[in-house]
Design a protein around this motif. Structure first.
Motif, PDB file in Angstrom:
ATOM      1  N   ILE A 199      34.985   1.079  -3.834  1.00 23.96           N
ATOM      2  CA  ILE A 199      33.933   1.608  -5.008  1.00 23.96           C
ATOM      3  C   ILE A 199      32.734   0.947  -4.060  1.00 23.96           C
ATOM      4  CG2 ILE A 199      32.563  -0.143  -6.544  1.00 23.96           C
ATOM      5  CD1 ILE A 199      35.222   1.919  -7.962  1.00 23.96           C
ATOM      6  N   GLY A 200      32.273  -0.165  -3.457  1.00 25.67           N
ATOM      7  CA  GLY A 200      31.176  -0.373  -2.416  1.00 25.67           C
ATOM      8  C   GLY A 200      30.960   0.876  -1.313  1.00 25.67           C
ATOM      9  N   PHE A 201      32.054   1.463  -0.766  1.00 24.32           N
ATOM     10  CA  PHE A 201      32.166   2.059   0.111  1.00 24.32           C
ATOM     11  C   PHE A 201      31.301   3.731  -0.319  1.00 24.32           C
ATOM     12  CE2 PHE A 201      33.775   0.007   3.842  1.00 24.32           C
ATOM     13  CZ  PHE A 201      32.572  -0.452   4.171  1.00 24.32           C
ATOM     14  N   GLY A 202      32.192   3.947  -1.398  1.00 28.88           N
ATOM     15  CA  GLY A 202      32.175   4.807  -2.441  1.00 28.88           C
ATOM     16  C   GLY A 202      30.582   5.310  -2.970  1.00 28.88           C
ATOM     17  N   VAL A 203      29.661   4.287  -3.539  1.00 33.94           N
ATOM     18  CA  VAL A 203      28.512   4.881  -3.450  1.00 33.94           C
ATOM     19  C   VAL A 203      27.677   5.600  -2.928  1.00 33.94           C
ATOM     20  CG1 VAL A 203      25.948   3.015  -3.035  1.00 33.94           C
ATOM     21  CG2 VAL A 203      28.386   2.144  -4.077  1.00 33.94           C
ATOM     22  N   LYS A 204      28.268   5.268  -1.030  1.00 37.60           N
ATOM     23  CA  LYS A 204      26.832   6.510  -0.273  1.00 37.60           C
ATOM     24  C   LYS A 204      27.289   7.183  -0.636  1.00 37.60           C
ATOM     25  CE  LYS A 204      24.680   5.379   2.986  1.00 37.60           C
ATOM     26  NZ  LYS A 204      23.716   4.643   3.124  1.00 37.60           N
ATOM     27  N   ALA A 205      28.704   7.931  -1.661  1.00 36.11           N
ATOM     28  CA  ALA A 205      29.203   9.176  -1.306  1.00 36.11           C
ATOM     29  C   ALA A 205      29.414   9.829  -2.801  1.00 36.11           C
ATOM     30  CB  ALA A 205      30.334   9.043  -1.208  1.00 36.11           C
ATOM     31  N   GLY A 206      27.990   8.848  -3.593  1.00 34.92           N
ATOM     32  CA  GLY A 206      27.851   9.438  -5.343  1.00 34.92           C
ATOM     33  C   GLY A 206      29.071   9.474  -5.674  1.00 34.92           C
ATOM     34  N   MET A 207      30.133   8.083  -5.393  1.00 32.47           N
ATOM     35  CA  MET A 207      30.843   8.721  -6.874  1.00 32.47           C
ATOM     36  C   MET A 207      30.813   7.665  -8.243  1.00 32.47           C
ATOM     37  SD  MET A 207      34.686   7.180  -6.241  1.00 32.47           S
ATOM     38  CE  MET A 207      34.631   5.871  -5.901  1.00 32.47           C
ATOM     39  N   PHE A 208      30.919   7.998  -9.235  1.00 32.86           N
ATOM     40  CA  PHE A 208      30.468   7.207 -10.387  1.00 32.86           C
ATOM     41  C   PHE A 208      31.206   6.466 -10.172  1.00 32.86           C
ATOM     42  CE2 PHE A 208      32.590   6.595 -14.222  1.00 32.86           C
ATOM     43  CZ  PHE A 208      31.170   6.505 -15.298  1.00 32.86           C
ATOM     44  N   PRO A 209      30.587   5.094 -10.835  1.00 32.12           N
ATOM     45  CA  PRO A 209      29.175   4.743 -11.873  1.00 32.12           C
ATOM     46  C   PRO A 209      28.746   4.592 -10.433  1.00 32.12           C
ATOM     47  CG  PRO A 209      31.073   2.749 -11.337  1.00 32.12           C
ATOM     48  CD  PRO A 209      31.496   3.664 -10.461  1.00 32.12           C
ATOM     49  N   MET A 210      28.643   4.257  -9.602  1.00 30.45           N
ATOM     50  CA  MET A 210      27.540   3.998  -8.672  1.00 30.45           C
ATOM     51  C   MET A 210      26.661   5.454  -8.637  1.00 30.45           C
ATOM     52  SD  MET A 210      27.803   0.695  -8.767  1.00 30.45           S
ATOM     53  CE  MET A 210      26.416   0.831  -7.343  1.00 30.45           C
ATOM     54  N   HIS A 211      26.664   6.760  -8.720  1.00 32.64           N
ATOM     55  CA  HIS A 211      25.838   7.818  -8.391  1.00 32.64           C
ATOM     56  C   HIS A 211      24.327   8.138  -8.422  1.00 32.64           C
ATOM     57  CE1 HIS A 211      27.039   8.203 -12.563  1.00 32.64           C
ATOM     58  NE2 HIS A 211      25.746   9.306 -12.323  1.00 32.64           N
ATOM     59  N   ALA A 212      23.926   7.551  -9.458  1.00 35.29           N
ATOM     60  CA  ALA A 212      22.538   7.715  -9.765  1.00 35.29           C
ATOM     61  C   ALA A 212      21.444   7.828  -8.389  1.00 35.29           C
ATOM     62  CB  ALA A 212      21.980   6.495 -10.705  1.00 35.29           C
ATOM     63  N   TRP A 213      21.568   6.817  -7.371  1.00 40.53           N
ATOM     64  CA  TRP A 213      20.766   7.217  -6.722  1.00 40.53           C
ATOM     65  C   TRP A 213      20.581   8.782  -6.262  1.00 40.53           C
ATOM     66  CZ3 TRP A 213      21.304   8.873  -1.642  1.00 40.53           C
ATOM     67  CH2 TRP A 213      23.198   8.776  -1.306  1.00 40.53           C
ATOM     68  N   LEU A 214      21.682   9.175  -5.921  1.00 37.97           N
ATOM     69  CA  LEU A 214      21.591  10.606  -5.191  1.00 37.97           C
ATOM     70  C   LEU A 214      21.022  11.291  -5.836  1.00 37.97           C
ATOM     71  CD1 LEU A 214      24.515  11.978  -3.301  1.00 37.97           C
ATOM     72  CD2 LEU A 214      23.631  13.367  -4.725  1.00 37.97           C
ATOM     73  N   LEU A 215      21.526  11.483  -6.858  1.00 34.69           N
ATOM     74  CA  LEU A 215      20.287  12.446  -7.922  1.00 34.69           C
ATOM     75  C   LEU A 215      19.022  11.746  -8.122  1.00 34.69           C
ATOM     76  CD1 LEU A 215      22.685  11.635 -11.289  1.00 34.69           C
ATOM     77  CD2 LEU A 215      22.672  13.431  -9.039  1.00 34.69           C
ATOM     78  N   ALA A 216      18.249  10.957  -7.991  1.00 30.37           N
ATOM     79  CA  ALA A 216      17.182  10.771  -7.387  1.00 30.37           C
ATOM     80  C   ALA A 216      16.523  11.229  -5.678  1.00 30.37           C
ATOM     81  CB  ALA A 216      16.814   8.855  -7.667  1.00 30.37           C
ATOM     82  N   ALA A 217      16.832  10.434  -5.250  1.00 28.96           N
ATOM     83  CA  ALA A 217      17.004  10.590  -3.850  1.00 28.96           C
ATOM     84  C   ALA A 217      16.820  11.918  -3.227  1.00 28.96           C
ATOM     85  CB  ALA A 217      17.734   9.626  -2.534  1.00 28.96           C
ATOM     86  N   HIS A 218      17.498  12.864  -3.884  1.00 28.89           N
ATOM     87  CA  HIS A 218      17.807  13.750  -2.714  1.00 28.89           C
ATOM     88  C   HIS A 218      16.503  15.112  -3.010  1.00 28.89           C
ATOM     89  CE1 HIS A 218      22.113  13.286  -0.662  1.00 28.89           C
ATOM     90  NE2 HIS A 218      21.624  12.237  -1.013  1.00 28.89           N
ATOM     91  N   PRO A 219      16.829  15.380  -4.435  1.00 22.09           N
ATOM     92  CA  PRO A 219      15.190  15.695  -4.546  1.00 22.09           C
ATOM     93  C   PRO A 219      14.226  15.736  -4.031  1.00 22.09           C
ATOM     94  CG  PRO A 219      16.461  16.094  -6.305  1.00 22.09           C
ATOM     95  CD  PRO A 219      17.347  14.123  -5.296  1.00 22.09           C
ATOM     96  N   VAL A 220      13.741  14.863  -3.831  1.00 22.94           N
ATOM     97  CA  VAL A 220      12.087  13.716  -4.046  1.00 22.94           C
ATOM     98  C   VAL A 220      12.358  14.519  -2.213  1.00 22.94           C
ATOM     99  CG1 VAL A 220      12.020  12.765  -5.395  1.00 22.94           C
ATOM    100  CG2 VAL A 220      12.365  11.718  -3.631  1.00 22.94           C
ATOM    101  N   ALA A 221      13.061  14.085  -1.173  1.00 20.08           N
ATOM    102  CA  ALA A 221      12.714  14.124   0.525  1.00 20.08           C
ATOM    103  C   ALA A 221      12.571  15.829   0.170  1.00 20.08           C
ATOM    104  CB  ALA A 221      13.985  13.880   0.949  1.00 20.08           C
ATOM    105  N   PRO A 222      11.280  15.920   1.431  1.00 16.10           N
ATOM    106  CA  PRO A 222      11.533  17.335   2.259  1.00 16.10           C
ATOM    107  C   PRO A 222      12.845  17.905   1.953  1.00 16.10           C
ATOM    108  CG  PRO A 222      10.322  15.925   3.190  1.00 16.10           C
ATOM    109  CD  PRO A 222      11.767  15.400   2.256  1.00 16.10           C
ATOM    110  N   ALA A 223      12.703  19.568   1.792  1.00 13.21           N
ATOM    111  CA  ALA A 223      14.365  20.138   1.846  1.00 13.21           C
ATOM    112  C   ALA A 223      14.962  19.867   3.187  1.00 13.21           C
ATOM    113  CB  ALA A 223      13.833  21.430   1.855  1.00 13.21           C
ATOM    114  N   PRO A 224      14.774  19.888   4.218  1.00 12.06           N
ATOM    115  CA  PRO A 224      15.767  19.538   5.964  1.00 12.06           C
ATOM    116  C   PRO A 224      16.418  18.705   5.605  1.00 12.06           C
ATOM    117  CG  PRO A 224      12.823  20.098   6.167  1.00 12.06           C
ATOM    118  CD  PRO A 224      13.286  20.042   5.054  1.00 12.06           C
ATOM    119  N   ALA A 225      15.613  17.403   5.013  1.00 13.56           N
ATOM    120  CA  ALA A 225      15.916  15.639   5.053  1.00 13.56           C
ATOM    121  C   ALA A 225      17.180  15.995   3.783  1.00 13.56           C
ATOM    122  CB  ALA A 225      15.036  15.089   4.842  1.00 13.56           C
ATOM    123  N   SER A 226      16.878  16.149   2.362  1.00 14.00           N
ATOM    124  CA  SER A 226      17.744  17.147   1.665  1.00 14.00           C
ATOM    125  C   SER A 226      18.862  17.774   2.314  1.00 14.00           C
ATOM    126  CB  SER A 226      16.803  17.585   0.561  1.00 14.00           C
ATOM    127  OG  SER A 226      15.406  17.302  -0.332  1.00 14.00           O
TER     128      SER A 226
END
Length: 490
Positions: A214-241
């Motif tokens: 569960i802990g390492f799965g957070v970085k991979a966006g695995m449920f139930p700790m996936h919400a960070w990915l949905l917030a972080a990826h769209p706001v970064a510059p496209a190449p950073a995304s």
């Protein structure tokens, strides 16, 4: 042997130098400098992989039992090669894209540092080394999320930090017990838990294994700790995304590979409640991510939801724990990496040239940028899993592995969800192509005024597109390589 250290230190120190030096008056000098530094890093990594003769390289000891250790194995090669290709492609793409952004020097400085830290993860030889660089990756990649400085970016960066650190601390909790009961933290194919330890402390170790997943799965966006990915990826510059989605999210996958197959061992976890719960979480994530992507109107957010789903394809393959499923999982590491990086770069090119971000605004984009949209379409077909694209091969092995697992319920639920997710993937990716190439009879455009991106944007997209097709057309050598690796860990 020391190329491995150079390949890590060179981009990190180069990035720090960019951050501390004064702003360059000539932007071209900054781009030339960054391009040369990225290229040299790629060369150093290839030299490290080519010259490595086996064994381990101990840098120093935190304590007598906790050395900072590096080595290269088959898993290192897969993740390091993918990281080099994607970082170089996204890096050169950003030379044009970042004209629209402020603080380019800061962006390239942290980009290089992230590159070096990620390579250290790939080459980590034991769990303590991996954990230190895993934590560091969160800290140095957060500025890429925060880059625009908007309130949305700041909140996304804080969410990324909170989720990632919480997951890492959960993994650290498990690390204490592994150091005590596993006798060693050094990665070993098949695991380090002895049969005597498994018999005496089996129930406790299963709980520890689940906590680490569960802990390492957070970085991979695995449920139930996936919400960070949905917030972080769209706001970064496209190449950073692109690198966040295609590579940095894979740091969680790499962590899971190391914990399951090089610390606990597949034989210890196979058939337990940990395996079944883990499989259930991955299937929930696959379906949930696809449904949310299908409903999302903003392209970059749609691709972020897609990443949640597609990375869990890999985790599902790892959780099945047989040869076919693992083959599909590792193939999808590369397929998703190249495809998703290419899709984010396509989205970035459209944003850069037109300023449009929502799918309904892309009417006629294929007429204005036909080469870019053809690349987008080919990449989309690969992610859907249409033969002979690479996504078809990886998903074929995932489904085949699930059917062969004979796990009650999962042997048929897994392939069904993979199929439903593939249909949803077509539903959220192909409308961009349809709107782009078939805008309707009332659409007017000037055929002489093409808006095709510059070659510095197009070449990285073309490279990633060709790689995604090539893996699908000639996968046999790669599959043979994976089978040799999988044989050692199973």
């Amino acid at each position: 042997m020391y190329y491995i250290i150079l390949s890590i230190l060179f981009p990190v120190l180069s990035g720090i130098c960019l951050l501390v030096r004064k702003e360059m008056k000539n932007r071209r000098n900054l781009l030339w400098t960054t391009g040369i530094l990225l290229t040299i890093t790629g060369v150093l990594v290839m030299l490290a992989l080519y010259t490595w003769q086996g064994g381990m390289l101990a840098l120093f000891n935190l304590t007598p039992r906790l050395p900072i250790l590096f080595k290269i194995d088959e898993v290192s090669v897969i993740f390091a090669v993918m990281a080099v290709i994607i970082f170089l492609c996204a890096g050169f793409f950003s030379f044009v894209y970042m004209k629209h952004e402020d603080k380019e020097k800061r962006y390239y400085g942290f980009y290089l540092i992230v590159f070096g830290v990620l390579l250290a993860l790939c080459f980590a030889g034991n769990l303590i080394t991996f954990y230190l660089f895993f934590e560091m990756l969160t800290l140095v990649s957060m500025p890429l999320v925060l880059h625009s400085g908007t309130r949305e970016a700041i909140m996304a960066g804080l969410k990324y930090l909170f989720y990632s650190l919480s997951g890492a601390y959960l993994a650290l909790f498990g690390l204490y017990f592994i150091e005590r009961y596993g006798n060693t933290l050094t990665f070993s194919p098949g695991g380090v838990i002895s049969s005597q330890t498994a018999a005496g402390y089996g129930a406790m170790l299963l709980g520890i294994a689940f906590a680490m997943l569960i802990g390492f799965g957070v970085k991979a966006g695995m449920f139930p700790m996936h919400a960070w990915l949905l917030a972080a990826h769209p706001v970064a510059p496209a190449p950073a995304s692109a690198v966040l989605s295609a590579v940095i999210a894979k740091a969680g996958v790499l962590a899971v590979v190391r914990v399951v197959y090089y610390i606990f061992g597949a034989s210890f976890l196979r058939g337990t409640w940990v395996q079944k719960t883990w499989m259930a979480l991955t299937l929930i994530t696959i379906l949930m991510g696809s449904v949310l992507a299908y409903r999302e109107p903003v392209l970059k957010k749609r691709l972020a939801y897609s990443t949640v789903s597609q990375v869990s394809y890999i985790l599902f393959g790892l959780s099945v724990m047989n040869t076919d499923a693992l083959t599909g999982g590792f193939l999808h590491v590369l397929c998703h990496g190249f495809i998703k990086a290419g899709l984010f770069l396509c989205a970035g090119a459209i944003i850069y040239k037109t300023g449009k971000t929502r799918v309904e605004e892309f009417r006629g984009v294929g007429k204005e940028m036909p080469i870019l949209m053809w690349c987008y379409t080919v990449l989309s077909l690969g992610l859907i899993g249409i033969p002979p694209m690479c996504g078809f091969v990886s998903k074929w092995y995932l489904a085949k592995g699930a059917l062969a697992s004979a796990l009650p319920g999962f042997w048929w639920i897994g392939p069904v969800i993979l199929l439903v997710s593939a249909l949803l993937t077509a539903g959220y990716l192909l409308p961009v192509t349809i709107r782009g190439f078939f805008p309707g009879a009332d659409y007017e455009y000037n055929a002489l005024e093409k808006k095709e991106p510059s070659w510095l944007m197009m070449v990285p997209v073309l490279i990633l597109t060709v790689l995604s097709v090539a893996i699908g057309l000639v996968p046999n050598e790669l599959i043979d390589y994976l089978w040799q690796m999988i044989e050692k860990v199973l």
